[in-house]
Design an enzyme around this catalytic site. Structure first.
Site, PDB file in Angstrom:
ATOM      1  N   LYS A  54       0.847  -1.206   0.000  1.00  0.00           N
ATOM      2  CA  LYS A  54       0.000   0.000   0.000  1.00  0.00           C
ATOM      3  C   LYS A  54       0.878   1.250   0.000  1.00  0.00           C
ATOM      4  O   LYS A  54       0.622   2.208  -0.722  1.00  0.00           O
ATOM      5  CB  LYS A  54      -0.936  -0.012   1.221  1.00  0.00           C
ATOM      6  CG  LYS A  54      -2.082  -0.998   1.054  1.00  0.00           C
ATOM      7  CD  LYS A  54      -2.837  -1.277   2.340  1.00  0.00           C
ATOM      8  CE  LYS A  54      -3.855  -2.396   2.092  1.00  0.00           C
ATOM      9  NZ  LYS A  54      -4.443  -2.953   3.294  1.00  0.00           N
ATOM     10  N   GLN A  98      -4.760  -1.543   9.470  1.00  0.00           N
ATOM     11  CA  GLN A  98      -4.644  -2.884   8.879  1.00  0.00           C
ATOM     12  C   GLN A  98      -5.221  -3.935   9.840  1.00  0.00           C
ATOM     13  O   GLN A  98      -4.881  -3.960  11.013  1.00  0.00           O
ATOM     14  CB  GLN A  98      -3.161  -3.181   8.586  1.00  0.00           C
ATOM     15  CG  GLN A  98      -2.918  -4.490   7.877  1.00  0.00           C
ATOM     16  CD  GLN A  98      -3.494  -4.520   6.463  1.00  0.00           C
ATOM     17  OE1 GLN A  98      -3.381  -3.562   5.709  1.00  0.00           O
ATOM     18  NE2 GLN A  98      -4.124  -5.617   6.108  1.00  0.00           N
ATOM     19  N   ASP A 121     -11.106   2.791   3.802  1.00  0.00           N
ATOM     20  CA  ASP A 121     -11.527   1.385   3.751  1.00  0.00           C
ATOM     21  C   ASP A 121     -13.055   1.284   3.698  1.00  0.00           C
ATOM     22  O   ASP A 121     -13.596   0.199   3.492  1.00  0.00           O
ATOM     23  CB  ASP A 121     -11.039   0.662   5.021  1.00  0.00           C
ATOM     24  CG  ASP A 121     -10.034  -0.419   4.709  1.00  0.00           C
ATOM     25  OD1 ASP A 121      -9.831  -0.714   3.514  1.00  0.00           O
ATOM     26  OD2 ASP A 121      -9.452  -0.968   5.660  1.00  0.00           O
TER      27      ASP A 121
END
Ligand code: NDP
Length: 287
Positions: A54, A98, A121
């Site tokens: 990422k 994460q 997200d």
């Protein structure tokens, strides 16, 4: 019939190019690049790879990508304080924590703390609610990637029967919402669904997001269906396999995503897009 493969790698590259162009325009207009901040707690090997990718991909499209690493024994309070700090930082456009988090930390509490405007997200209750209401918000990356794959192969969901196998907050439910928003007639199947074969056989668009290798058998696929396989499973052969029995399904579908190389590459590409979208939306709100 032999299905055509949906080339997720090529489509993800196209999305990254689009993100790059938007990042360049944003940077020129606002004098700073959009910024993505990823938080990693602990040293889970798979998470370390995801986080590195990422960071790398965000830098490649011209954004600022920063990883914040906390030790595995960090308290929930410490993580919440970091999220609060990132929420308050004007240079931060996207925050991604994460998953999975260590046992002592409640993921739902952490997610709910993220500023919904920076929730790239798309997992905060606010963004999940906006998606249900059909209103603009930040949408989870993998589901958005699946929709882009459908668009790229010219599959318009309107009026089609769509079956989504899996009802997770991260994948199944948001994909079903996105298909519904595009006027598909949507069925969500899960572990308690009776006669999964019959349900799948009705699908013009079949999405599998379960996490069980070859659960969806090739003979369940309706001839001509478009098959999107989100599953990533490490097989006994050491290779990655999807949730759909690929060889059988390929004989019946019109289009199918391979695993790997289908949905997988789309997730980070969509994360980059979400970060640019979040950056633009925050600037627009400030005006
Ligand atoms: P979850 O474990 O959170 O959800 C799995 C879903 O599958 C649940 O809703 C569960 O039903 C359902 N399920 C389990 N067994 C069956 C069964 N026998 N029949 C029908 N449904 C069943 O997984 P995720 O949604 O997070 O992930 C799904 C897959 O997608 C995984 O392989 C994951 O690795 C992959 N993935 C891939 C990504 C990518 O970038 N390509 C990104 C995210 C995930 P119930 O709710 O009843 O328990």
């Amino acid at each position: 019939m032999t299905a055509q493969l949906i080339d997720g790698k090529a489509i993800a590259a196209k999305v990254r190019d689009e993100a790059k162009a938007q990042v360049a325009a944003f940077t020129q207009q606002h004098g700073r690049a959009p910024g993505l901040d990823v938080v990693l707690v602990g040293d889970d090997p798979a998470s370390q790879v995801y986080v590195r990718n990422k960071e790398r991909d965000s830098v490649q499209v011209g954004m600022r990508g920063t990883v914040h690493r906390l030790p595995a024994d960090s308290s929930q309070a410490k993580l919440l304080a970091l999220v609060a700090q990132l929420n308050a930082d004007a240079a931060v456009d996207g925050i991604l924590v994460q998953m999975p988090l260590p046992k002592q930390i409640d993921a739902e509490t952490v997610i709910a703390t993220i500023d919904p405007g920076k929730d790239v997200d798309g997992l905060t209750p606010v963004n999940a609610g906006l998606l249900c209401l059909g209103r603009p918000g930040l949408v989870p990356c993998t589901p958005m990637g699946c929709m882009r794959l459908l668009d790229e192969v010219g599959c318009n969901p309107a009026g089609k029967r769509a079956v989504v196998v899996g009802r997770s907050t991260l994948v199944g439910k948001p994909i079903a919402q996105l298909l519904l928003a595009r006027h598909a007639t949507v069925t969500i199947a899960h572990s308690r669904t009776a006669d999964l074969a019959k349900v799948c056989a009705e699908a013009d668009i079949l999405v599998a997001a379960v996490g069980k290798e070859a659960l969806v058998r090739g003979e369940w696929v309706k001839p001509g269906a478009v098959v999107i396989d989100v599953g990533i499973n490490r097989g006994a052969d050491g290779k990655l396999h999807g949730d759909v029995e690929f060889e059988g399904a390929k004989q019946r579908a019109s289009w199918i995503t391979p695993v790997p190389g289908g949905v997988g590459p789309m997730t980070i590409a969509m994360l980059l897009m979400n970060t640019v979208t979040a950056a633009k939306a925050r600037i627009a709100v400030k005006r």
